[in-house]
Design a protein around this motif. Structure first.
Motif, PDB file in Angstrom:
ATOM      1  N   ASN B   6      -5.813   8.387  -0.147  1.00 24.73           N
ATOM      2  CA  ASN B   6      -5.044   7.259   0.690  1.00 24.73           C
ATOM      3  C   ASN B   6      -5.405   5.812   0.319  1.00 24.73           C
ATOM      4  O   ASN B   6      -4.862   5.002   0.843  1.00 24.73           O
ATOM      5  CB  ASN B   6      -5.436   7.389   2.164  1.00 24.73           C
ATOM      6  CG  ASN B   6      -5.221   8.758   2.790  1.00 24.73           C
ATOM      7  OD1 ASN B   6      -3.988   9.490   2.518  1.00 24.73           O
ATOM      8  ND2 ASN B   6      -6.278   9.188   3.619  1.00 24.73           N
ATOM      9  N   TRP B   7      -6.012   5.788  -0.918  1.00 27.16           N
ATOM     10  CA  TRP B   7      -6.298   4.170  -1.505  1.00 27.16           C
ATOM     11  C   TRP B   7      -4.749   3.657  -1.756  1.00 27.16           C
ATOM     12  O   TRP B   7      -4.230   4.261  -2.353  1.00 27.16           O
ATOM     13  CB  TRP B   7      -7.131   4.388  -2.641  1.00 27.16           C
ATOM     14  CG  TRP B   7      -8.516   4.520  -2.596  1.00 27.16           C
ATOM     15  CD1 TRP B   7      -9.334   4.764  -1.337  1.00 27.16           C
ATOM     16  CD2 TRP B   7      -9.481   4.565  -3.386  1.00 27.16           C
ATOM     17  NE1 TRP B   7     -10.465   4.774  -1.567  1.00 27.16           N
ATOM     18  CE2 TRP B   7     -10.811   4.745  -2.638  1.00 27.16           C
ATOM     19  CE3 TRP B   7      -9.443   4.302  -4.863  1.00 27.16           C
ATOM     20  CZ2 TRP B   7     -11.976   4.604  -3.326  1.00 27.16           C
ATOM     21  CZ3 TRP B   7     -10.706   4.098  -5.564  1.00 27.16           C
ATOM     22  CH2 TRP B   7     -11.876   4.390  -4.830  1.00 27.16           C
ATOM     23  N   PRO B   8      -4.652   2.459  -0.941  1.00 27.57           N
ATOM     24  CA  PRO B   8      -3.305   1.970  -1.209  1.00 27.57           C
ATOM     25  C   PRO B   8      -3.224   1.265  -2.819  1.00 27.57           C
ATOM     26  O   PRO B   8      -4.265   1.045  -3.543  1.00 27.57           O
ATOM     27  CB  PRO B   8      -3.352   0.882  -0.243  1.00 27.57           C
ATOM     28  CG  PRO B   8      -4.786   0.588   0.144  1.00 27.57           C
ATOM     29  CD  PRO B   8      -5.523   1.830  -0.200  1.00 27.57           C
ATOM     30  N   LEU B   9      -1.966   1.146  -3.159  1.00 28.38           N
ATOM     31  CA  LEU B   9      -1.727   0.674  -4.445  1.00 28.38           C
ATOM     32  C   LEU B   9      -1.655  -1.005  -4.096  1.00 28.38           C
ATOM     33  O   LEU B   9      -0.954  -1.512  -3.049  1.00 28.38           O
ATOM     34  CB  LEU B   9      -0.332   1.362  -4.827  1.00 28.38           C
ATOM     35  CG  LEU B   9       0.245   0.649  -6.116  1.00 28.38           C
ATOM     36  CD1 LEU B   9      -0.586   1.357  -7.309  1.00 28.38           C
ATOM     37  CD2 LEU B   9       1.553   1.086  -6.503  1.00 28.38           C
ATOM     38  N   TRP B  10      -2.181  -1.687  -5.002  1.00 28.97           N
ATOM     39  CA  TRP B  10      -1.978  -3.048  -5.018  1.00 28.97           C
ATOM     40  C   TRP B  10      -1.339  -3.584  -6.304  1.00 28.97           C
ATOM     41  O   TRP B  10      -1.597  -3.149  -7.483  1.00 28.97           O
ATOM     42  CB  TRP B  10      -3.475  -3.697  -4.876  1.00 28.97           C
ATOM     43  CG  TRP B  10      -4.376  -3.210  -3.835  1.00 28.97           C
ATOM     44  CD1 TRP B  10      -5.106  -2.019  -3.807  1.00 28.97           C
ATOM     45  CD2 TRP B  10      -4.507  -4.065  -2.487  1.00 28.97           C
ATOM     46  NE1 TRP B  10      -5.573  -1.958  -2.620  1.00 28.97           N
ATOM     47  CE2 TRP B  10      -5.242  -2.967  -1.716  1.00 28.97           C
ATOM     48  CE3 TRP B  10      -4.037  -5.200  -2.102  1.00 28.97           C
ATOM     49  CZ2 TRP B  10      -5.875  -3.487  -0.493  1.00 28.97           C
ATOM     50  CZ3 TRP B  10      -4.478  -5.475  -0.701  1.00 28.97           C
ATOM     51  CH2 TRP B  10      -5.446  -4.597   0.067  1.00 28.97           C
ATOM     52  N   GLU B  11      -0.615  -4.638  -6.010  1.00 32.77           N
ATOM     53  CA  GLU B  11       0.045  -5.404  -7.033  1.00 32.77           C
ATOM     54  C   GLU B  11      -0.711  -6.601  -7.601  1.00 32.77           C
ATOM     55  O   GLU B  11      -1.138  -7.294  -6.673  1.00 32.77           O
ATOM     56  CB  GLU B  11       1.428  -5.906  -6.986  1.00 32.77           C
ATOM     57  CG  GLU B  11       2.580  -4.767  -6.548  1.00 32.77           C
ATOM     58  CD  GLU B  11       2.582  -3.745  -7.751  1.00 32.77           C
ATOM     59  OE1 GLU B  11       2.453  -4.138  -9.017  1.00 32.77           O
ATOM     60  OE2 GLU B  11       2.908  -2.493  -7.503  1.00 32.77           O
ATOM     61  N   ILE B  12      -0.972  -6.649  -8.840  1.00 38.53           N
ATOM     62  CA  ILE B  12      -1.996  -7.633  -9.489  1.00 38.53           C
ATOM     63  C   ILE B  12      -1.391  -8.900  -9.699  1.00 38.53           C
ATOM     64  O   ILE B  12      -0.499  -8.650 -10.689  1.00 38.53           O
ATOM     65  CB  ILE B  12      -2.993  -7.065 -10.257  1.00 38.53           C
ATOM     66  CG1 ILE B  12      -3.585  -5.689  -9.793  1.00 38.53           C
ATOM     67  CG2 ILE B  12      -3.998  -8.336 -10.508  1.00 38.53           C
ATOM     68  CD1 ILE B  12      -4.253  -5.929  -8.797  1.00 38.53           C
ATOM     69  N   PHE B  13      -1.605 -10.150  -9.516  1.00 30.49           N
ATOM     70  CA  PHE B  13      -1.164 -11.225 -10.091  1.00 30.49           C
ATOM     71  C   PHE B  13      -2.270 -12.126 -10.636  1.00 30.49           C
ATOM     72  O   PHE B  13      -3.319 -12.317 -10.041  1.00 30.49           O
ATOM     73  CB  PHE B  13      -0.358 -12.173  -9.179  1.00 30.49           C
ATOM     74  CG  PHE B  13       0.891 -11.532  -8.656  1.00 30.49           C
ATOM     75  CD1 PHE B  13       2.326 -11.548  -8.884  1.00 30.49           C
ATOM     76  CD2 PHE B  13       0.777 -10.354  -7.542  1.00 30.49           C
ATOM     77  CE1 PHE B  13       3.158 -10.810  -8.486  1.00 30.49           C
ATOM     78  CE2 PHE B  13       1.780  -9.640  -6.658  1.00 30.49           C
ATOM     79  CZ  PHE B  13       2.807  -9.861  -7.664  1.00 30.49           C
ATOM     80  N   VAL B  25       0.732  -8.581 -13.604  1.00 31.08           N
ATOM     81  CA  VAL B  25       0.367  -8.142 -14.636  1.00 31.08           C
ATOM     82  C   VAL B  25       0.237  -6.420 -14.519  1.00 31.08           C
ATOM     83  O   VAL B  25       0.208  -5.898 -15.382  1.00 31.08           O
ATOM     84  CB  VAL B  25      -1.130  -8.595 -14.973  1.00 31.08           C
ATOM     85  CG1 VAL B  25      -0.907  -9.932 -15.382  1.00 31.08           C
ATOM     86  CG2 VAL B  25      -2.203  -8.294 -13.950  1.00 31.08           C
ATOM     87  N   GLY B  26       0.487  -5.896 -13.481  1.00 33.99           N
ATOM     88  CA  GLY B  26       0.421  -4.385 -13.162  1.00 33.99           C
ATOM     89  C   GLY B  26      -0.029  -4.238 -11.797  1.00 33.99           C
ATOM     90  O   GLY B  26      -0.193  -4.980 -10.882  1.00 33.99           O
ATOM     91  N   SER B  27      -0.655  -3.048 -11.575  1.00 35.26           N
ATOM     92  CA  SER B  27      -1.072  -2.517 -10.339  1.00 35.26           C
ATOM     93  C   SER B  27      -2.264  -1.871 -10.408  1.00 35.26           C
ATOM     94  O   SER B  27      -2.950  -1.237 -11.687  1.00 35.26           O
ATOM     95  CB  SER B  27      -0.042  -1.722  -9.589  1.00 35.26           C
ATOM     96  OG  SER B  27       0.283  -0.684 -10.136  1.00 35.26           O
ATOM     97  N   LEU B  28      -3.187  -1.385  -9.226  1.00 32.90           N
ATOM     98  CA  LEU B  28      -4.097  -0.588  -9.198  1.00 32.90           C
ATOM     99  C   LEU B  28      -4.388   0.178  -7.786  1.00 32.90           C
ATOM    100  O   LEU B  28      -3.872  -0.611  -6.891  1.00 32.90           O
ATOM    101  CB  LEU B  28      -5.507  -1.153  -9.708  1.00 32.90           C
ATOM    102  CG  LEU B  28      -5.771  -2.442  -9.343  1.00 32.90           C
ATOM    103  CD1 LEU B  28      -6.522  -2.243  -8.167  1.00 32.90           C
ATOM    104  CD2 LEU B  28      -7.046  -3.106 -10.313  1.00 32.90           C
ATOM    105  N   HIS B  29      -5.168   0.814  -7.653  1.00 33.72           N
ATOM    106  CA  HIS B  29      -5.350   1.541  -6.211  1.00 33.72           C
ATOM    107  C   HIS B  29      -6.908   1.100  -6.122  1.00 33.72           C
ATOM    108  O   HIS B  29      -7.979   0.981  -6.850  1.00 33.72           O
ATOM    109  CB  HIS B  29      -5.397   3.159  -6.406  1.00 33.72           C
ATOM    110  CG  HIS B  29      -4.168   3.553  -6.630  1.00 33.72           C
ATOM    111  ND1 HIS B  29      -3.496   3.985  -5.639  1.00 33.72           N
ATOM    112  CD2 HIS B  29      -3.391   3.898  -7.588  1.00 33.72           C
ATOM    113  CE1 HIS B  29      -2.133   4.375  -6.029  1.00 33.72           C
ATOM    114  NE2 HIS B  29      -2.300   4.539  -7.183  1.00 33.72           N
ATOM    115  N   ALA B  30      -7.018   0.727  -4.789  1.00 32.59           N
ATOM    116  CA  ALA B  30      -8.422   0.372  -4.319  1.00 32.59           C
ATOM    117  C   ALA B  30      -8.242   0.544  -2.980  1.00 32.59           C
ATOM    118  O   ALA B  30      -7.552   0.507  -2.100  1.00 32.59           O
ATOM    119  CB  ALA B  30      -8.763  -1.078  -4.656  1.00 32.59           C
TER     120      ALA B  30
END
Ligand SMILES: [Fe+2]
Ligand SMILES: [Fe+2]
Lengths: 311, 96
Positions: B6-13, B25-30
């Motif tokens: 269930n870790w949500p996806l975050w878009e990274i700026f 720049v991309g995304s990651l889960h946290a």
């Protein structure tokens, strides 16, 4: 939905060198091919950490150790960029990870070879990262936007990987007779598997054509392999090492090196899971995943606690 | 299945230098925003690529749809007078 008109528009769009973005219409087969390719690429970065991690604690100096640590950390990062690129196509991260762990997903066969001496760290950076770079530079121009952008990032980082490897093997090649022997032995063992990294020959690579048409791939396996050989021979000569191929010779007419027959039986055998380290790699990956369970749990607990405090 | 699912996806700026825009720049889960920022530092700024990080839950982003690319941006196409090159200035006039 997938009528002629859509397909034609899509092809025209790709032919015009425009990038496909996640929400654009795309043929199902294009999406599937990319999810498979990008996730295999991601898995390769992740499994690729294992052969090198084997030497981190035994690096010959602190300098070499911090370099190797940084390189292996980069490879973890590459895996993450690629998983997130695959997710933009609708792939589920958890599912991709599970496919790697249960052995149903493929990754680059090169990582199923063992790293038996320190010289292998040099050979891997120089040859394996070198071969990967050829492929990845091509992929910076792939038609799928998020994949192309991930490749740009990755290529920036890869050049350090190759240079540190070449430097490490150069140090050995210019060292004592024993060290030189070690360097040559590493080259002997890694040369042919590195050439196999580019995949089957063009006439044995049936899916390549569609990938080229969609501009997922921009150069054929054989083209990339040839470029790699042409670049690498001089680098070996410069440090007094010999490419282990009696058939290797310069062809004045074509301006390329000719090289010997690749052992394709070995290639397919390793792909099938019978390489020297297939089982070991999968086991190590699974152990790493299981051993990380408490970290994931702790992160969840921490997030929960903070949330309840804020509420 | 663990809660990791269930870790949500975050878009990274990332803002690379003071004065510039934050750029995707991309995304990651946290599990949460704070950890997303820490992970983004490790994943996307290993070579001093940034001085400031924004993380945005991926599902909080709304996007224009690619299908109406043409008609959606159409209104600006016929407004050439919004560009400085539209205007004629006598020869020899400077600083304009
Ligand atoms: Fe990599
Ligand atoms: Fe690398």
């Amino acid at each position: 939905m997938e009528d002629e008109k859509h397909l034609e528009n899509f092809q025209n769009y790709v032919d015009a060198e425009k990038k496909i973005e996640p929400k654009d219409w795309m043929p199902e087969a294009y999406r599937k091919t990319l999810i498979r390719q990008i996730s295999q690429h991601a898995h390769s970065e992740v499994v690729g950490m294992l052969p090198e991690a084997n030497w981190i604690t035994r690096a010959p100096s602190l300098r070499r150790k911090v370099i190797l640590l940084a390189k292996v950390q980069d490879e973890a990062g590459h895996g993450l960029y690629l998983y997130s690129a695959a997710e933009t196509l609708g792939a589920d991260r958890q599912m991709l990870v599970e496919q790697l762990l249960d052995g149903t997903a493929k990754y680059s066969s090169i990582f199923n070879y063992p790293t038996v001496t320190w010289a292998d760290m040099g050979a891997i950076g120089w040859l394996v990262d070198g071969a990967a770079i050829m492929n990845q530079v091509m992929l910076t121009r792939t038609s799928y936007g998020p994949y192309a952008r991930a490749m740009v990032r990755i290529c920036k980082e890869e050049s350090f990987h190759q240079r540190q490897g070449y430097e490490a093997i150069t140090a050995l090649a210019q060292g004592s007779p024993e060290q030189k022997e070690m360097a040559q032995d590493a080259l002997n063992r890694w040369w042919w598997p590195s050439l196999m990294m580019f995949g089957p020959t063009d006439d044995n690579s049936p899916n390549s054509q569609q990938s080229m048409k969609w501009k997922i791939k921009r150069k054929s396996n054989d083209e990339l392999r040839q470029e790699f050989v042409d670049r690498t021979v001089g680098q070996a000569e410069a440090i007094g090492l010999t490419i282990p191929d009696p058939d290797l010779k310069w062809n004045e007419e074509t301006g390329h090196y000719e090289f010997g027959e690749i052992n394709w039986d070995e290639f397919y055998n390793v792909i099938k899971g019978n390489g020297p380290c297939n089982r070991e790699r999968l086991k190590a990956r699974n152990e790493a995943h299981d051993n990380g369970e408490w970290v994931r749990e702790a992160a969840n607990a921490y997030a929960k606690k903070k949330k309840s405090k804020a509420a | 299945m663990s809660e990791k699912d269930n870790w949500p996806l975050w878009e990274i700026f990332i803002q690379s230098k003071p004065g510039l825009n934050h750029k995707h720049v991309g995304s990651l889960h946290a599990p949460d925003a704070e950890m997303a920022i820490e992970n983004a530092r490790d994943v996307y700024t290993r070579r001093s690529e940034g001085i400031s990080i924004w993380v945005v839950p991926a599902n909080a982003i709304s996007a224009s749809s690619p299908e109406d690319e043409g008609s959606f941006y159409e209104p600006s196409n016929d407004k050439v007078y919004r560009h400085p090159t539209f205007y004629e200035i006598p020869d020899g006039v400077k600083y304009l």
